[in-house]
Design a protein around this motif. Structure first.
Motif, PDB file in Angstrom:
ATOM      1  N   GLY A 110       4.116 -10.593   5.257  1.00 33.04           N
ATOM      2  CA  GLY A 110       3.780  -9.160   4.384  1.00 33.04           C
ATOM      3  C   GLY A 110       3.675  -7.986   5.394  1.00 33.04           C
ATOM      4  N   PHE A 111       3.552  -6.694   4.653  1.00 38.67           N
ATOM      5  CA  PHE A 111       3.131  -5.497   5.349  1.00 38.67           C
ATOM      6  C   PHE A 111       1.970  -5.056   4.992  1.00 38.67           C
ATOM      7  N   VAL A 112       1.296  -4.022   5.816  1.00 36.94           N
ATOM      8  CA  VAL A 112       0.568  -3.123   5.229  1.00 36.94           C
ATOM      9  C   VAL A 112       1.265  -1.830   4.973  1.00 36.94           C
ATOM     10  N   ALA A 113       1.369  -1.224   3.614  1.00 40.93           N
ATOM     11  CA  ALA A 113       2.122  -0.325   3.332  1.00 40.93           C
ATOM     12  C   ALA A 113       1.402   0.617   2.572  1.00 40.93           C
ATOM     13  N   LYS A 114       1.851   1.861   2.640  1.00 46.41           N
ATOM     14  CA  LYS A 114       1.062   2.908   1.927  1.00 46.41           C
ATOM     15  C   LYS A 114       1.371   2.720   0.414  1.00 46.41           C
ATOM     16  N   SER A 115       0.167   3.295  -0.343  1.00 47.30           N
ATOM     17  CA  SER A 115       0.569   3.005  -1.821  1.00 47.30           C
ATOM     18  C   SER A 115       1.568   3.751  -2.632  1.00 47.30           C
ATOM     19  N   GLN A 116       2.081   4.674  -1.779  1.00 49.10           N
ATOM     20  CA  GLN A 116       3.137   5.282  -2.646  1.00 49.10           C
ATOM     21  C   GLN A 116       4.272   4.404  -2.600  1.00 49.10           C
ATOM     22  N   THR A 117       4.319   3.425  -1.617  1.00 51.73           N
ATOM     23  CA  THR A 117       5.390   2.325  -1.866  1.00 51.73           C
ATOM     24  C   THR A 117       5.693   2.075  -3.032  1.00 51.73           C
ATOM     25  N   LEU A 118       4.589   1.737  -3.696  1.00 51.55           N
ATOM     26  CA  LEU A 118       4.522   0.866  -5.125  1.00 51.55           C
ATOM     27  C   LEU A 118       5.353   1.777  -6.139  1.00 51.55           C
ATOM     28  N   PHE A 119       5.799   2.979  -6.095  1.00 50.41           N
ATOM     29  CA  PHE A 119       6.712   3.873  -6.756  1.00 50.41           C
ATOM     30  C   PHE A 119       8.106   3.931  -6.298  1.00 50.41           C
ATOM     31  N   VAL A 120       8.570   3.116  -5.250  1.00 51.21           N
ATOM     32  CA  VAL A 120       9.917   3.014  -4.942  1.00 51.21           C
ATOM     33  C   VAL A 120      10.523   1.935  -5.701  1.00 51.21           C
TER      34      VAL A 120
END
Length: 82
Positions: free
Chosen positions: A6-16
């Motif tokens: 898995g990754f540590v991703a910024k929350s804005q990625t949830l909207f892609v």
């Protein structure tokens, strides 16, 4: 690697679209960099995932680098690693 990572991703990625489903399915952790309290909860979630035997990729700069110079590391990445 022989296992899912898995990754540590910024929350804005949830909207892609589509990317969000893929990253979520990998067991990633999403960090809201604008909210320190939510960021700490995400770090704690990441610690639990690692303790369960899952692997997480951390990009300590918190973003992509442009050019040969490495950017400054974010403190949260060190907290999760330790």
């Amino acid at each position: 690697l022989k296992r899912t990572v898995g990754f540590v991703a910024k929350s804005q990625t949830l909207f892609v679209p589509i990317v969000n489903l893929w990253i979520y399915a990998l067991g990633s952790v999403f960090i809201d960099r604008g909210n320190p309290r939510k960021s700490m909860k995400s770090i704690e979630k990441g610690v639990r995932r690692i303790a369960e035997g899952n692997a997480l990729v951390i990009y300590p700069e918190g973003t992509r680098s442009r050019g040969p110079r490495m950017g400054e590391f974010k403190g949260g990445s060190l907290k999760l690693a330790t």
